[in-house]
Design an enzyme around this catalytic site. Structure first.
Site, PDB file in Angstrom:
ATOM      1  N   SER A 117      52.571   9.972  69.891  1.00 39.09           N
ATOM      2  CA  SER A 117      51.818   8.777  70.378  1.00 39.09           C
ATOM      3  C   SER A 117      51.029   7.925  69.224  1.00 39.09           C
ATOM      4  O   SER A 117      50.975   8.513  67.990  1.00 39.09           O
ATOM      5  CB  SER A 117      50.601   9.534  71.277  1.00 39.09           C
ATOM      6  N   TYR A 141      43.208  14.752  71.208  1.00 38.47           N
ATOM      7  CA  TYR A 141      44.606  14.855  71.660  1.00 38.47           C
ATOM      8  C   TYR A 141      45.440  14.003  70.647  1.00 38.47           C
ATOM      9  O   TYR A 141      46.477  14.351  70.298  1.00 38.47           O
ATOM     10  CB  TYR A 141      44.558  13.642  72.860  1.00 38.47           C
ATOM     11  N   LYS A 145      48.956  15.629  68.567  1.00 37.50           N
ATOM     12  CA  LYS A 145      50.085  14.898  68.459  1.00 37.50           C
ATOM     13  C   LYS A 145      50.662  14.894  66.751  1.00 37.50           C
ATOM     14  O   LYS A 145      51.884  15.039  66.713  1.00 37.50           O
ATOM     15  CB  LYS A 145      50.029  13.516  68.980  1.00 37.50           C
TER      16      LYS A 145
END
Ligand code: WQD
Length: 328
Positions: A117, A141, A145
Site C-alpha cells: 500500500s 496498518y 504493509k
C-alpha cells in the site's frame, strides 16, 4: 498454473480473480469471509474458507489444488482501526503473512504477489513518490504493509521465491454494480453517503500546502489495479527469483475538492462541501510515479477518475436505491 488468491472474496480480490481467470489463469480463492462475500467468487472458481493463520489448511490447500503461484490480498486495511487495534493488525497482516510464506516456501511454490500500500510512505515530502522514496508509515496498518514487504523479500532471497510487492494508491470504481466496494471508509463512498442524505460532503482540512488547500491523492481504478496483478503474475512466472516493488497508481494527483466537484457533477447533485478539521495523519499529497510498473510489467492505467466515480456510483445506487431519486 493455479494461483491461490487470498482475500479473493473481497472488493479488490473479486476483481483480481476475474482478471486472472479472464487472462486464462486457473484460480482458487482462500478467504476467511470476515469481510469478504462468498457470492463475489465467480462460478467455477473454488473457494476455501480459512485464515492465513491456519498453516495446516494452507498446506492442504496448496497441495490439493496444485498451486504454483500466490496472490496475497487478505489483510485488515482500515487505517483508523489499526490505530485502535495494532496487535490485531500485526497478527492478521504480519503473522498471517509469515504463516502463509512458511507454507508457500515449504511447498516450493515459485511465485508470490503481495498486496502492499501507499500507506508505507506515510507523509512523503515529495510531489511524486517513487519506490525509492523513504518509507515512514504513519499507522500500524502502514507498518504491517512495510513489514510484509520485508518478510516477502527475505523469503524470496532465502528460497528463490519470485516476488512482487504492489503498493496500491487510492483504489476506487467497480467492474459492475454488484462488485462495488461496500465499505464506507474512503473518500468516494463517504461523499456518496453525504449526497444520499442530501447533506454537504466534508473536506477534512483546506489549509494544506496544495494548489487548492485540500489533500491530493492518486486514484486508481480497481480494474487497472486488477490488470496490474495479472501482469505481475505473468512476469514472475517467466522470470524466477525476481524481487519487484512497484507503485500502482496513475501518476496524476486529484484534490479532495476536485473529487467532490466531479462526484457532484457525475451524480446529478450540487452540494458544495463544508470544511471540517484536518484528519490526523493525512499527508498533503501522495501521488505515484508509475514508471517502474510500466517498465517492469508493461502495465499502465487506462481508466480515469470519471470512470471510477460513475462505476462506483452505480454500485452505490444498487445498495442505496434512495440515492437515485435525488441525483442523476
Ligand atoms: C483520501 C483523502 C481525506 C473522506 C487510505 C489508506 C491507504 C488506502 C486508501 C488501503 C484524505 C479526505 C476523506 C471525507 C475528506 N487504503 N477525505 N472527506 O487516507 O488517502 O488512504 O485509504 O491500502 O492505505 O491510507 O484515503 O479515501 O480515506 O482519504 O476530505 O469525507 O480524502 O482526509 O485527504 P487515504 P481516504
Amino acid at each position: 498454473m493455479t494461483w491461490l488468491i487470498t482475500g479473493g472474496a473481497g472488493y479488490i480480490g473479486a476483481h483480481v480473480v476475474r482478471a486472472m481467470t479472464e487472462a486464462g489463469e486457473e484460480a482458487v480463492v482462500y478467504d476467511d469471509l470476515s469481510t469478504g462475500v462468498a457470492d463475489r467468487v465467480p462460478d467455477g472458481v473454488p473457494l476455501v474458507q480459512g485464515s492465513t493463520l491456519d498453516g495446516d489448511l494452507l498446506r492442504r490447500t496448496l497441495a490439493g489444488h496444485g498451486v504454483t503461484g500466490v496472490v496475497h490480498l487478505a489483510a485488515k486495511k482500515q487505517v483508523g482501526e489499526s490505530v485502535d487495534r495494532p496487535l490485531h493488525y500485526y497478527r492478521e497482516n504480519v503473522e498471517g503473512l509469515r504463516v502463509l510464506l512458511e507454507a508457500v516456501t515449504a511447498a516450493g511454490v515459485p511465485s508470490f504477489v503481495f498486496s502492499s500500500s501507499a500507506a508505507v510512505y506515510g507523509t512523503p515530502d515529495t510531489d511524486l513518490v517513487t519506490e525509492e522514496t523513504p518509507c515512514v508509515p504513519m499507522s500500524p496498518y502502514g507498518e504491517t504493509k512495510l513489514a510484509g514487504e520485508w518478510l516477502v523479500r527475505a523469503a524470496g532471497r532465502a528460497t528463490g521465491l519470485s516476488t512482487a510487492s504492489l503498493r496500491y494508491f487510492n483504489v476506487a470504481g467497480a467492474r459492475s454494480p454488484e462488485l462495488a466496494d461496500t465499505g464506507v471508509t474512503n473518500l468516494v463512498p463517504m461523499v456518496f453517503e453525504k449526497l444520499t442524505e442530501n447533506a454537504a460532503p466534508r473536506v477534512f482540512g483546506d489549509d494544506y500546502d496544495t494548489p487548492d488547500g485540500t489533500c491530493v491523492r492518486d486514484y486508481i481504478h480497481v480494474l487497472d489495479l486488477a490488470e496490474a496483478h495479472v501482469a505481475a503474475a505473468r512476469v514472475l512466472r517467466s522470470s524466477p527469483g525476481r524481487d519487484l516493488t512497484l507503485n500502482i497508481g496513475r501518476g496524476e494527483g486529484v484534490s479532495v475538492r476536485e473529487m467532490i466537484d466531479q462526484i457532484n457533477a457525475a451524480t446529478g447533485h450540487d452540494l458544495p462541501p463544508t470544511v471540517a478539521p484536518r484528519r490526523p495523519g493525512d499527508p498533503a499529497c501522495v501521488v505515484a510515479s508509475a514508471d517502474r510498473a510500466a517498465a517492469e510489467l508493461g502495465w499502465k492505467a487506462k481508466y480515469d477518475v470519471q470512470d471510477m466515480i460513475t462505476s462506483a456510483w452505480a454500485g452505490w445506487v444498487r445498495q442505496h436505491p434512495e440515492a437515485a431519486r435525488d441525483g442523476a
